[in-house]
Design a protein around this motif. Sequence first.
Motif, short mmCIF file in Angstrom:
data_model
loop_
_atom_site.label_atom_id
_atom_site.label_comp_id
_atom_site.label_asym_id
_atom_site.label_seq_id
_atom_site.Cartn_x
_atom_site.Cartn_y
_atom_site.Cartn_z
N THR A 170 0.83 -1.21 0.00
CA THR A 170 0.00 0.00 0.00
C THR A 170 0.86 1.25 0.00
OG1 THR A 170 -1.68 -1.21 1.25
CG2 THR A 170 -1.86 1.19 1.21
N ALA A 171 1.92 1.26 0.79
CA ALA A 171 2.81 2.42 0.84
C ALA A 171 3.50 2.63 -0.50
CB ALA A 171 3.84 2.25 1.95
N VAL A 172 3.90 1.56 -1.15
CA VAL A 172 4.57 1.67 -2.45
C VAL A 172 3.61 2.23 -3.49
CG1 VAL A 172 5.63 0.35 -4.33
CG2 VAL A 172 6.23 -0.15 -1.95
N VAL A 173 2.39 1.72 -3.54
CA VAL A 173 1.41 2.21 -4.51
C VAL A 173 1.08 3.67 -4.25
CG1 VAL A 173 -0.99 1.96 -5.28
CG2 VAL A 173 0.43 -0.07 -4.97
N ILE A 206 9.83 16.10 0.99
CA ILE A 206 8.85 15.47 1.86
C ILE A 206 9.38 14.16 2.46
CG2 ILE A 206 6.83 16.55 0.85
CD1 ILE A 206 6.39 14.11 -0.86
N GLY A 207 10.61 13.78 2.09
CA GLY A 207 11.26 12.66 2.73
C GLY A 207 11.14 11.32 2.04
N PHE A 208 10.40 11.23 0.96
CA PHE A 208 10.29 9.99 0.21
C PHE A 208 9.91 10.35 -1.22
CE2 PHE A 208 6.16 10.90 2.01
CZ PHE A 208 5.31 10.76 0.94
N GLY A 209 10.02 9.39 -2.10
CA GLY A 209 9.62 9.63 -3.47
C GLY A 209 10.71 9.33 -4.47
N LEU A 210 10.74 10.11 -5.52
CA LEU A 210 11.61 9.87 -6.67
C LEU A 210 13.06 10.23 -6.34
CD1 LEU A 210 11.49 9.07 -9.70
CD2 LEU A 210 11.31 11.49 -10.20
N GLU A 211 13.96 9.38 -6.80
CA GLU A 211 15.39 9.66 -6.70
C GLU A 211 16.01 9.47 -8.07
OE1 GLU A 211 17.28 7.23 -3.77
OE2 GLU A 211 16.51 8.44 -2.11
N VAL A 212 16.77 10.47 -8.53
CA VAL A 212 17.46 10.42 -9.81
C VAL A 212 18.94 10.61 -9.53
CG1 VAL A 212 17.63 11.43 -12.11
CG2 VAL A 212 15.42 11.35 -10.98
N ASP A 213 19.78 9.73 -10.06
CA ASP A 213 21.21 9.73 -9.73
C ASP A 213 22.01 10.83 -10.42
OD1 ASP A 213 20.85 7.63 -8.02
OD2 ASP A 213 21.47 6.10 -9.47
N GLY A 214 21.47 11.47 -11.42
CA GLY A 214 22.20 12.54 -12.09
C GLY A 214 21.42 13.08 -13.27
N PHE A 215 21.99 14.10 -13.90
CA PHE A 215 21.29 14.76 -15.00
C PHE A 215 20.99 13.82 -16.16
CE2 PHE A 215 21.65 16.98 -19.09
CZ PHE A 215 20.51 17.75 -19.02
N TRP A 216 21.99 13.05 -16.59
CA TRP A 216 21.78 12.18 -17.75
C TRP A 216 20.86 11.02 -17.42
CZ3 TRP A 216 22.37 14.45 -22.01
CH2 TRP A 216 23.34 15.43 -22.16
N TRP A 217 20.86 10.56 -16.18
CA TRP A 217 19.86 9.58 -15.77
C TRP A 217 18.47 10.20 -15.82
CZ3 TRP A 217 20.86 4.78 -16.16
CH2 TRP A 217 22.10 4.25 -15.83
N GLY A 218 18.39 11.49 -15.49
CA GLY A 218 17.11 12.19 -15.58
C GLY A 218 16.63 12.31 -17.01
#
Length: 132
Positions: free
Chosen positions: A36-39, A94-106
Amino acid sequence: MSRFIVRLIINAVALWLTTLIVAGVSVVPFGDGDTTAVVLTYLLVALIFGVVNGVIGNLIRIVAFPLYILTLGLIALIVNGLLLLLVAWISSLIGFGLEVDGFWWGVLGAIVLGLISWLIGIVLKPLVGKTR
C-alpha cells in the motif's frame, strides 16, 4: 474527474516501469514499504510530476519556444530531464519519493517515462475517451 484519475494511474504505472528499466531512477516508498505504501508513493510522485509538468513545463515551453524551433525540438529532452530532476527534488523535501542519480539519468528516465506513458495511453485510449 475520472479522466484525471486515469491519467494519474497511467503516469504512476509508467513511472513504476521506468524505475524497473532505468537503473539511475528509483522511488523510495514512505513508511515500512508495504504494498500500500509503495502504490501510494507512486501515485503521489505521479501527481507531483503531473503538476510540475503541467504548470512549470508549459511555462518553460512557452518561454523557450524559439529554442524549440532552433534545436528542432531536441531541447525538449533537456527540459524533460530537468523537470524530472525537479520532481525528485520536490519529493525529497517530503522525505520519500523519486530519486534520480544525475542529470543524464534524468534525461534517460524522462525519455523512457514519456515513451511508456505514450504507449499505455494508446492502449487505454478507448477507456480515457469514454470518461469524458
